[in-house]
Enzyme design. Structure first.
Site, PDB file in Angstrom:
ATOM      1  N   HIS B 263       0.848  -1.189   0.000  1.00  0.00           N
ATOM      2  CA  HIS B 263       0.000   0.000   0.000  1.00  0.00           C
ATOM      3  C   HIS B 263       0.880   1.234   0.000  1.00  0.00           C
ATOM      4  CE1 HIS B 263      -3.003   2.946   1.362  1.00  0.00           C
ATOM      5  NE2 HIS B 263      -3.883   2.116   0.870  1.00  0.00           N
ATOM      6  N   GLU B 318      -7.985  -3.767  -0.106  1.00  0.00           N
ATOM      7  CA  GLU B 318      -8.635  -4.293  -1.305  1.00  0.00           C
ATOM      8  C   GLU B 318      -8.700  -5.814  -1.292  1.00  0.00           C
ATOM      9  OE1 GLU B 318      -8.437  -2.572  -5.147  1.00  0.00           O
ATOM     10  OE2 GLU B 318      -7.026  -1.072  -4.450  1.00  0.00           O
TER      11      GLU B 318
END
Lengths: 377, 377
Positions: B263, B318
């Site tokens: 991320h 996600e």
């Protein structure tokens, strides 16, 4: 869910507060080759061309095409576009008392939903959307009065076509010319709030209808879309040129604010007001509102110069925008939406410019809330 | 037409170019007391409370109310709201192949047009809009499949109510809990592009529906709303936990990118992924997709640690968002719109925060176009 903002500075005790400029005042957020606003010298350039020259020698379609493509084609033709069937059903469904800006925003959103808008945005998309919205606003205005919408006349250019679809009559040349000039001076003005919104939306690789829908919602705010009704009110109260001098002196003595004079950016005469006045002066048969406006302006500037020779206060674009819109038969509650129609050229040109050199626009923020804590039990 | 940007620096020879940060990277654009994103330490706080605690002890309505009001009321109830008749007509008019984000954007715009939204925005407006949009998205999904929309059940809370209106069945507790947890972790994330758009629109004193309409259009872009389909695809290709190890080793050997790991902001484990995993682990009967996800995650993290002990790559939100959405029966093309429903709480809270200390957001721009020139003759 790739929406993470950049890391806010963290340390052991909590977030650090960093300096920032409220409202991004003075912060440069990007580059543009479209519009140049020079407040000091009273200049507004579109791709280097002076706004006065564009109004004198061009039309709104030519100016829109210039903003989109960089090419100056003075006789470029752009008629209004037909309203897709699905969008017309949407417009018929809206309550008659919906605000015109809310209805136009919904129309553009529905227009985007009714077709497949691929990335990247194109000049064709910009042209299609700019040609659609005048038809939509005309239909909105007619439907709320219980009248049927009128189909576009492809022989008319965009601004005359809008007036035709609004009123059912082809406008006379002076009326169309006055509104076309207004559309030109309203087409583009750098990184204002609505244009910045359109660029942020585009920066995520969203589509051109999403960008313009957001821009209309931004312009709806009175801090942006303005309150042109106040200038109309003022001219109504003045009533005629004969009464202008007495009214102006009285207003100044009472300390009343004169609407349409002075501008935050333009220290010299607002070049957009100058361009609109020139158009008005060149008309053989000018609409009464426009005639009154030029006469009142003369009186106001003379009286202001006499009362405050040290503080020159110049006419701004709102002073002429209101009488032009009134003069062509638009009701005041349609003014912000008509301003939005004019700005479509600039918004969509900024969408194209943003997409061409795209980078996600995502600033940082200072966290000023409570430090980490447990939920109350 | 009070939309003038601030003066761009002018001098005799033309505009000066000033330094700027592309995409406003590292530029602080404001303050917020709502969300704190601490990438270094893997923390996400809403008004100081840890996201994991909020998911463990709260529900989406309680979290939305916390964001709007600052008060923590764990059993706060918020059912979905009925769709106004005019808006339902609008939804029926949209083509069945309209993208769900385009349809939801149009629904929110029409919702705003169908009522009088006064300034300033209120908690009641935020609540009403957040309760409306799940009903709208459920209706959009049903209408495009030729099914009739279903009225809200006021006894159900927002997320269960959304699933009921989508499917026609009251969801089981585990399904509703999984989606509610997803809504909580998606509710707020600082100044991302869509939230910033909502704040700019509000800064002109426009209304809350205009702000959320613009935010939906912003989130529609794949650079923001993401591509959760890729994680779904990946899990489909893995197929079952038995095959996970072979598939992962093979993918790493081929240099393939593993979706849902790593991320930009969170260097530690994404706290939103952690919260969703905890919910999954606590379920007695977890949906198959969620079970597969937890098993695949274990394998991937073990293999990654073995292959790259120096480069710890952690699970991001996600990875869990996609299986949760899939697990509750949502088709992948509804994922971005469902993410938008979750973010309504944050968007509308930012609208309230912006309005409370309002200042027009309007940055500067560098003009890089042609210098002043005459029109070609």
């Amino acid at each position: 869910m790739t929406d993470a903002p950049r890391d806010t500075t963290a340390n052991e005790t909590g977030p650090a507060s960093r300096p920032y400029s409220p409202g991004l005042e003075g912060v440069v957020a990007g580059e543009t080759a479209l519009g140049y606003v020079d407040g000091e010298r009273g200049r507004l350039l579109y791709r280097g061309y002076r706004i006065g020259d564009l109004v004198a020698h061009g039309s709104y379609p030519a100016v829109a095409n210039l903003l989109w493509t960089g090419d100056w084609i003075p006789d470029h033709h752009l008629p209004t576009a037909a309203i897709p069937r699905a969008v017309m059903t949407v417009l018929r469904a809206l309550p008659p008392d919906a605000k015109p800006m809310d209805a136009l925003r919904t129309a553009v959103s529905a227009w985007g939903a009714a077709q497949s808008l691929a990335w990247p945005p194109t000049v064709e998309q910009a042209r299609a959307l700019t040609a659609f919205s005048p038809s939509a606003l005309a239909a909105i205005a007619r439907l709320r009065s219980g009248k049927e919408p009128i189909d576009p006349d492809p022989s008319l250019d965009l601004v005359a076509g809008f007036l035709y679809q609004l009123t059912g009559s082809v406008p006379d040349a002076a009326t169309a010319r006055a509104l076309d000039a207004y559309f030109i001076v309203g087409a583009e003005h750098g990184f204002n709030a609505s244009t910045f919104t359109a660029r942020i939306i585009t920066s995520t690789r969203s589509d051109i209808a999403s960008a313009v829908t957001g821009a209309i919602g931004t312009m709806k705010g009175p801090l942006h879309g303005g309150a042109p009704l106040e200038v109309v009110d003022q001219l109504s109260r003045v009533g005629s040129a004969d009464h202008a001098e007495a009214w102006v002196r009285d207003a100044i003595d009472r300390g009343e604010r004169l609407m349409g004079f002075g501008h935050r950016v333009y220290r010299a005469y607002d070049p957009r007001a100058a361009a609109l006045r020139t158009v008005a002066e060149g008309m053989e048969h000018k609409p009464d509102w426009l005639k009154l406006a030029t006469e009142v302006e003369d009186v106001v500037l003379r009286v202001l110069a006499e009362k405050h020779p040290d503080r020159p206060l110049k006419t701004n674009v709102e002073f002429y925008a209101a009488p032009v819109l009134m003069g062509v038969g638009l009701s005041p509650d349609l003014f912000p939406a008509t301003f939005s129609l004019a700005r479509h050229a600039g918004w969509t040109a900024h969408v194209l410019e943003q997409a061409a050199t795209n980078r996600l626009i995502r600033p940082d923020v200072n966290y000023v809330g409570p430090p980490e804590r447990d939920l109350p039990t």
